[in-house]
Motif scaffolding. Structure first.
Motif, mmCIF file in Angstrom:
data_model
loop_
_atom_site.group_PDB
_atom_site.id
_atom_site.type_symbol
_atom_site.label_atom_id
_atom_site.label_comp_id
_atom_site.label_asym_id
_atom_site.label_seq_id
_atom_site.Cartn_x
_atom_site.Cartn_y
_atom_site.Cartn_z
ATOM 1 N N CYS A 1 0.836 -1.205 0.000
ATOM 2 C CA CYS A 1 0.000 0.000 0.000
ATOM 3 C C CYS A 1 0.872 1.257 0.000
ATOM 4 O O CYS A 1 1.959 1.269 0.566
ATOM 5 N N TYR B 1 0.324 4.019 1.620
ATOM 6 C CA TYR B 1 0.172 4.930 2.762
ATOM 7 C C TYR B 1 0.966 4.521 4.005
ATOM 8 O O TYR B 1 2.154 4.755 4.059
ATOM 9 N N CYS B 2 0.308 3.938 4.997
ATOM 10 C CA CYS B 2 0.858 3.952 6.358
ATOM 11 C C CYS B 2 1.917 2.881 6.609
ATOM 12 O O CYS B 2 2.206 2.036 5.771
ATOM 13 N N PHE C 1 1.936 0.291 8.259
ATOM 14 C CA PHE C 1 1.597 -1.132 8.280
ATOM 15 C C PHE C 1 2.026 -1.783 6.973
ATOM 16 O O PHE C 1 2.259 -2.977 6.935
ATOM 17 N N CYS D 1 0.626 -2.754 4.237
ATOM 18 C CA CYS D 1 -0.099 -3.976 3.898
ATOM 19 C C CYS D 1 0.361 -4.536 2.557
ATOM 20 O O CYS D 1 0.557 -3.779 1.592
ATOM 21 N N LYS E 1 -8.574 2.948 2.791
ATOM 22 C CA LYS E 1 -7.616 3.742 2.014
ATOM 23 C C LYS E 1 -6.815 2.847 1.072
ATOM 24 O O LYS E 1 -6.491 3.245 -0.042
ATOM 25 N N LEU F 1 -4.047 2.174 11.844
ATOM 26 C CA LEU F 1 -3.362 0.988 11.288
ATOM 27 C C LEU F 1 -4.395 -0.159 11.321
ATOM 28 O O LEU F 1 -4.145 -1.202 11.925
ATOM 29 N N PRO F 2 -5.567 0.047 10.690
ATOM 30 C CA PRO F 2 -6.718 -0.823 10.985
ATOM 31 C C PRO F 2 -6.468 -2.336 10.974
ATOM 32 O O PRO F 2 -6.929 -3.025 11.886
ATOM 33 N N PRO F 3 -5.728 -2.891 9.995
ATOM 34 C CA PRO F 3 -5.600 -4.351 10.017
ATOM 35 C C PRO F 3 -4.840 -4.885 11.232
ATOM 36 O O PRO F 3 -4.825 -6.095 11.472
HETATM 37 S S1 SF4 Z 1 -3.625 -0.038 7.057
HETATM 38 FE FE1 SF4 Z 1 -4.677 0.902 5.322
HETATM 39 S S2 SF4 Z 1 -3.414 2.681 4.816
HETATM 40 FE FE2 SF4 Z 1 -2.168 1.365 6.128
HETATM 41 S S3 SF4 Z 1 -0.997 0.091 4.704
HETATM 42 FE FE3 SF4 Z 1 -2.840 -1.048 5.218
HETATM 43 S S4 SF4 Z 1 -4.337 -0.550 3.644
HETATM 44 FE FE4 SF4 Z 1 -2.698 0.971 3.547
#
Ligand code: SF4
Ligand SMILES: Nc1nc2c(c(=O)[nH]1)N[C@H]1C(S)=C(S)[C@@H](COP(=O)(O)OP(=O)(O)OC[C@H]3O[C@@H](n4cnc5c(=O)[nH]c(N)nc54)[C@H](O)[C@@H]3O)O[C@H]1N2
Ligand SMILES: Nc1nc2c(c(=O)[nH]1)N[C@H]1C(S)=C(S)[C@@H](COP(=O)(O)OP(=O)(O)OC[C@H]3O[C@@H](n4cnc5c(=O)[nH]c(N)nc54)[C@H](O)[C@@H]3O)O[C@H]1N2
Ligand SMILES: [Mo]
Length: 710
Positions: A18, A20-21, A23, A25, A55, A187-189
């Motif tokens: 990903c 963005y953040c 994490f 992913c 996101k 960091l939702p997951p």
């Molecule tokens: S938590 Fe969301 S923004 Fe962060 S890397 Fe995973 S998908 Fe991307």
């Protein structure tokens, strides 16, 4: 000079990460390149295990977006940005940088980097500033982000790696305390690891002035007064002493400096801690007993306690607590900081921070300068010394002895910096500003040249996630139009300055080979990491000094990274912030994030689905405070601080403290929360205090008066 673009054949089903953040992913990008791209979670990647947040799966929209920059833009005499050729844009930058340095000195040119950049870019950018521009003034947005926790980690443990263990260790923590982080939205997951921790009988404690979704999922929620985290840390240690909960053997064998800490915390009586933090003595006792007796226990911090003018001491306070309880080193225990940006970790290791060189070497240490200068083929004495921190660098724009020409790569400083109106004036007073980005944003509105660069799925490189796992960003499609990579921009400029020999390639794999040598023997040693090894092992944890080394998922099992192998306690004392509430400005104002938007919003505000869900910033306000001011949901509330005013629409929420207001900082212009914030700096990390300002309510308009702004 023109460098051929690396052309990657479209590879439907390409695995990458990903944009963005932290994490980072694992994702799978499928569909036809340049159209109908879809992003799904990579179930093989062991960190997110197939899960994404909104996101991540909507990021595909950014790839073929109509607002995407595809040509260099140069500001003409009419004041407008107009398309230009790469040759003329790069020539202009070099000429203006040279003129600036000739008339104001080398230090009048500055560089601002980002935790969004790959390790290769961060490395190339830091080398460019030190070797080509020979300016000390390079810093980056990670200063606003990780710098306090990083400085504390270095002081206490002799090393700074956000999490010194893999995220999967969270499951083993029988007690987990999270202070000022809201990972369920940021960091939702990661929530899958917390769910597993709780399912196996673990307790979650969350400390936040707002009852966030993360706090909702906790067994214990501590609604702390903003800015009082250091008092909390010392107060908990007082109780641990009083209740004889310390691990004396751990303190004796694995640490130094406890006696002085023991003496200072004796002043943090529970009644005083309760008064200061707003957390009852019984809750404080329950918390410290759980941390001490229901181990292994883990303490994690986020930006809440870190983005304060006492951020470093606050983190040190929590590390003191973890060490005193002997809760560091074994699986499921320890202190960790939840890193924020995609490459927030690698970004701070490889030399775009004012005081650092690659491999977490320090620019003021002679042996470190010599190693890096040797790799770069320059004289150690030619390397500049330490430059200004992000806030100080921006505050010097256009000022006497300040920066007159600036290059920004990967940050929207006009939105993300505290006291934003002041920063706008500073940007406006620059002689020359270059911005490299994939989209126009509030910062490029001030630019003289905007260079269109490739995005994550169009390029290759390495990123280091929040666990210190080095991962492989793989290309899924080629960039549109005349877009070039940040690496090509750096090489194009360096060669025009006559430094083609030091910047021989814009290919990430070539740069990575030099980068491995530059980091070799440093604290953040990447020498044994290769792209192939990353692919084979789903990432490699640094330090990894040679190709036979497996990498280091867990630090601190047997030793810490100070010369004596021990962790250090630090005496830390509570003190007021830079702008505490008073009679004139009686409320706390704090800032943070929505699930749907990322940082300055420069990317996520371009994604229709995200903008539809959250089109502007709301003001979180407690119903009691709202009632006092006759504020309903949707009322327009004008907030004032000592810096400026912003009007937000109200969102009443019983989970926020009645003395505190909260707004996200994802918008610019008149909606920028940062118009209100203040930049008192931490004396050690130079982190600005974006989590703590004093404000007042100065006007309320009813919801129906909401008319479109002009
Ligand atoms: S938590 Fe969301 S923004 Fe962060 S890397 Fe995973 S998908 Fe991307
Ligand atoms: N959705 C989303 N995810 C992101 C980002 C994003 O912009 N959006 N950005 C990424 C980045 S760069 C970062 S750094 C991380 C940040 O991740 P977090 O640290 O989780 O994010 P924040 O919302 O900035 O702050 C966390 C919490 O601190 C609380 N807080 C405010 N003041 C105080 C205080 O004085 N003490 C305590 N204890 N808590 C306080 C806020 O109420 C907030 O809930 O998120 C990353 N992930
Ligand atoms: N009030 C308040 N202010 C804050 C914070 C807060 O909690 N409260 N948090 C702070 C924190 S933790 C952070 S990290 C900052 C983040 O804030 P910013 O530094 O503004 O970061 P972003 O919005 O993530 O990204 C900025 C730009 O980088 C571009 N970009 C992304 N990847 C690349 C790349 O590879 N190359 C180039 N050239 N450009 C790229 C994006 O398109 C975007 O325009 O904000 C800080 N500001
Ligand atoms: Mo961040």
């Amino acid at each position: 000079m023109s460098i051929p673009l690396p052309l990657h054949e479209p590879s439907p089903g390409a695995k990458t990460h990903c944009p963005y953040c932290a994490f980072q992913c694992g994702t799978v990008i499928s569909g036809m390149p340049q159209a109908n791209v879809t992003i799904t979670g990579d179930s093989d990647f062991p960190v997110n295990r197939g899960r994404l947040c909104i996101k991540g799966w909507t990021a595909s929209v950014l790839l073929n977006h109509s607002e995407r920059l595809t040509q260099p833009l140069v500001r003409g005499t009419d004041g407008r940005l107009s398309p230009a050729t790469w040759e003329s844009a790069l020539d202009l930058i070099v000429r203006r940088f040279q003129e600036t340095q000739a008339s104001h000195g080398r230090e009048a040119v500055g560089v601002f980097g980002s935790g969004a950049l790959t390790n290769e870019k961060a490395y190339w950018l830091g080398k460019f500033a030190r070797v080509v521009l020979r300016t000390p003034h390079i810093d980056y947005n990670g200063r606003y982000c990780m710098s306090s926790a990083a400085a504390a980690g270095n002081r206490a443990f002799g090393i700074d790696r956000g999490l010194p263990f893999p995220v999967s260790d969270i499951v083993q923590a029988r007690t987990l305390m999270i202070i000022g982080s809201n990972p369920f939205e940021t960091l939702p997951p990661i929530s899958q690891w917390f769910e597993q921790q709780q399912a196996s009988g673990g307790t979650l404690i969350v400390v936040d002035p707002r009852r966030t979704p993360t706090a909702e999922s906790a067994q214990i929620y501590l609604p702390i007064t903003p800015g009082s985290d250091l008092a909390l840390a010392n107060g908990l240690l007082y109780l641990a002493l009083e209740e004889r909960l310390l691990d004396e053997q751990f303190i004796r064998t694995r640490t130094t400096g406890f006696d002085a800490v023991r003496r200072t915390v004796l002043a943090y009586h529970p009644a005083e801690t309760e008064r200061r933090t707003g957390i009852s003595e019984s809750m404080l006792r329950q918390t410290v007993r759980l941390l001490a007796k229901q181990g292994p226990s883990m303490i994690l911090t986020g930006r809440g306690p870190e983005q304060q003018s006492k951020g470093v001491d606050t983190v040190l306070g929590f590390i003191n607590l973890a060490l005193a309880l002997g809760q560091v080193g074994q699986p499921g225990s320890g202190y960790g900081c939840l890193t924020g940006q995609g490459n927030g970790q690698g970004g701070r290791e490889h030399g775009q921070k004012a005081d650092q060189l690659p491999g977490y070497r320090l620019i003021e240490v002679d042996a470190h300068r010599e190693h890096v200068a040797r790799v770069w083929g320059v004289e150690p004495s030619s390397l500049p010394r330490k430059g200004r921190s992000a806030s100080e660098l921006l505050d010097s724009l256009g000022q006497p002895d300040g920066i007159n020409a600036l290059m920004v790569m990967g940050s929207n400083v006009a939105v993300a910096s505290p006291d934003a109106s002041r920063i706008a004036k500073r940007l406006d007073s620059l002689d020359f500003l270059v911005v490299c980005d994939a989209f126009l944003n509030e910062t490029s509105a001030f630019a003289d040249v905007v260079l269109p660069v490739s995005q994550w799925a169009e390029e290759e490189g390495t990123m280091t996630n929040l666990e210190g796992r080095v991962i492989h960003r793989r290309p899924a499609q080629s960039p549109p139009g005349e877009v070039r990579s940040d690496l090509e921009v750096i090489v194009g400029l360096a060669s025009r300055f006559g430094f083609g020999r030091q910047f021989p390639s814009a290919q990430p794999r070539d740069i990575f080979e030099e980068f491995r040598r530059a980091t070799s023997g440093g604290l953040a040693d990447y020498a044994g990491i290769t792209y192939d090894r990353i692919d084979e092992q789903q990432g490699i944890f640094w330090p990894c000094p040679d190709e036979n080394h497996p990498g280091t998922p867990r630090l601190f099992a047997d030793r810490f990274y100070h010369a004596d192998g021990k962790a250090k306690f630090h005496v830390v004392e509570d003190r007021p912030g830079g702008d505490e509430p008073d009679a004139a400005f009686p409320l706390y104002f704090t800032t943070g994030r929505y699930l749907e938007h990322y940082n300055s919003g420069a990317q996520t505000r371009q994604v229709g689905e995200l903008s539809k869900r959250r089109s502007k910033p709301g003001l979180q306000i407690h119903p009691e405070l709202a009632q006092h001011w006759s504020i309903d949901d949707g009322s327009l509330v004008m907030i004032e601080s000592r810096r400026g005013r912003v009007e937000f629409f109200a969102e009443r929420h019983p989970g926020i403290r009645p003395d505190t207001l909260f707004a996200p900082f994802h918008w610019g212009g008149r909606d920028a929360a940062n118009i209100l914030t203040q930049g008192a700096l931490d004396p050690i990390s130079r982190m600005p205090e974006i989590k703590l300002s004093a404000v007042r309510i100065i006007g309320v308009r009813p919801p129906e008066s909401m008319e479109p702004r002009t």
